[in-house]
Design a protein around this motif. Structure first.
Motif, PDB file in Angstrom:
ATOM      1  N   LEU A 160     -13.493   7.043   3.232  1.00 15.57           N
ATOM      2  CA  LEU A 160     -13.891   8.144   2.350  1.00 15.57           C
ATOM      3  C   LEU A 160     -14.113   7.649   0.930  1.00 15.57           C
ATOM      4  N   ILE A 161     -13.307   6.696   0.486  1.00 13.23           N
ATOM      5  CA  ILE A 161     -13.484   6.115  -0.850  1.00 13.23           C
ATOM      6  C   ILE A 161     -14.822   5.383  -0.913  1.00 13.23           C
ATOM      7  N   ARG A 162     -15.133   4.617   0.125  1.00 15.61           N
ATOM      8  CA  ARG A 162     -16.429   3.918   0.178  1.00 15.61           C
ATOM      9  C   ARG A 162     -17.584   4.922   0.143  1.00 15.61           C
ATOM     10  N   ARG A 163     -17.448   6.008   0.883  1.00 14.11           N
ATOM     11  CA  ARG A 163     -18.523   6.992   1.008  1.00 14.11           C
ATOM     12  C   ARG A 163     -18.734   7.809  -0.268  1.00 14.11           C
ATOM     13  N   TYR A 164     -17.635   8.234  -0.920  1.00 15.51           N
ATOM     14  CA  TYR A 164     -17.756   9.170  -2.035  1.00 15.51           C
ATOM     15  C   TYR A 164     -17.521   8.567  -3.421  1.00 15.51           C
ATOM     16  N   GLY A 165     -16.998   7.350  -3.499  1.00 11.15           N
ATOM     17  CA  GLY A 165     -16.597   6.794  -4.786  1.00 11.15           C
ATOM     18  C   GLY A 165     -17.726   6.381  -5.703  1.00 11.15           C
ATOM     19  N   GLY A 166     -18.834   5.930  -5.140  1.00  9.36           N
ATOM     20  CA  GLY A 166     -19.979   5.501  -5.949  1.00  9.36           C
ATOM     21  C   GLY A 166     -19.603   4.398  -6.918  1.00  9.36           C
ATOM     22  N   ARG A 167     -19.994   4.589  -8.177  1.00  2.00           N
ATOM     23  CA  ARG A 167     -19.733   3.588  -9.206  1.00  2.00           C
ATOM     24  C   ARG A 167     -18.661   4.045 -10.206  1.00  2.00           C
ATOM     25  N   ALA A 168     -17.865   5.026  -9.819  1.00  5.91           N
ATOM     26  CA  ALA A 168     -16.813   5.531 -10.717  1.00  5.91           C
ATOM     27  C   ALA A 168     -15.894   4.387 -11.127  1.00  5.91           C
ATOM     28  N   GLN A 169     -15.778   4.168 -12.408  1.00  3.13           N
ATOM     29  CA  GLN A 169     -14.941   3.085 -12.917  1.00  3.13           C
ATOM     30  C   GLN A 169     -13.457   3.344 -12.643  1.00  3.13           C
ATOM     31  N   ASN A 170     -13.042   4.603 -12.790  1.00  8.52           N
ATOM     32  CA  ASN A 170     -11.659   5.017 -12.557  1.00  8.52           C
ATOM     33  C   ASN A 170     -11.685   6.184 -11.576  1.00  8.52           C
ATOM     34  N   LEU A 171     -11.465   5.874 -10.318  1.00 14.81           N
ATOM     35  CA  LEU A 171     -11.546   6.859  -9.244  1.00 14.81           C
ATOM     36  C   LEU A 171     -10.143   7.305  -8.854  1.00 14.81           C
ATOM     37  N   MET A 172      -9.930   8.628  -8.835  1.00 14.10           N
ATOM     38  CA  MET A 172      -8.652   9.177  -8.384  1.00 14.10           C
ATOM     39  C   MET A 172      -8.850   9.877  -7.049  1.00 14.10           C
ATOM     40  N   VAL A 173      -7.917   9.660  -6.139  1.00 18.22           N
ATOM     41  CA  VAL A 173      -7.879  10.382  -4.866  1.00 18.22           C
ATOM     42  C   VAL A 173      -6.566  11.142  -4.829  1.00 18.22           C
ATOM     43  N   ILE A 174      -6.654  12.466  -4.692  1.00 18.66           N
ATOM     44  CA  ILE A 174      -5.462  13.307  -4.553  1.00 18.66           C
ATOM     45  C   ILE A 174      -5.400  13.737  -3.097  1.00 18.66           C
ATOM     46  N   GLY A 175      -4.418  13.184  -2.379  1.00 19.86           N
ATOM     47  CA  GLY A 175      -4.363  13.415  -0.946  1.00 19.86           C
ATOM     48  C   GLY A 175      -2.963  13.568  -0.408  1.00 19.86           C
TER      49      GLY A 175
END
Length: 174
Positions: free
Chosen positions: A92-107
């Protein structure tokens, strides 16, 4: 690039008629998520993109973080973060993360813990042992990667920069 893996804060199990996805935060969870939000703000941990599960408790955790965000942040509610909460979130990170420098996942767990353990290749303290033992509610793992796009994410390539639990913060009892 930096990944902020944030497990939702403590949820309320008081109403047996509520579906799991509809469980809200309990009072301890509300307090812990506010403390974690302030910690992230004080430490300059500022996501420019957030992927958040559609579960009530993750959305309430996100709501307590929002007032501390001082920059533009893209927020995506991703139902797969709830539906795949037993699986690793790397896909899911690969699919939705794009080029976000600081990506947060709340799960959720066990996916948050499993994702951290799958992605961490190096760490500079005993924090990895903490994650292996338990990834408690409200905890945050900060993992750095040397990639240009999240689609390049590979197992064991991240550096665990820190692992913070609500009880580690001043004034939080657990």
């Amino acid at each position: 690039m930096r990944l902020l893996l944030f497990r939702h804060a403590k949820s309320d199990w008081g109403d047996p008629n509520l579906a799991d996805i509809d469980r809200p935060l309990n009072s301890r969870g509300k307090t812990a998520s506010l403390k974690m939000a302030r910690y992230m703000q004080e430490q300059g941990l500022k996501p420019n993109q957030i992927l958040c599960s559609t579960a009530q408790r993750t959305r309430e955790t996100l709501a307590r973080l929002l007032p501390t965000l001082t920059q533009e942040t893209q927020i995506h509610l991703v139902s797969d973060l709830y539906q795949q909460s037993e699986d690793n979130y790397a896909g899911l990170i690969r699919r939705y993360g794009g080029r976000a420098q600081n990506l947060m996942v709340i799960g959720h767990n066990p996916a948050t813990q499993d994702t951290a353990l799958d992605l961490i290749g190096t760490e500079s303290s005993g924090a990895l042992t903490d994650i292996q033992e338990k990834f408690p509610t409200g905890a945050l793992a900060v993992i750095d990667f040397d990639i240009a796009d999240w689609s390049e994410l590979q197992p064991k390539t991240g550096h665990l920069e820190r692992f913070v639990k609500p009880r580690d913060l001043k004034g939080e009892t657990g």
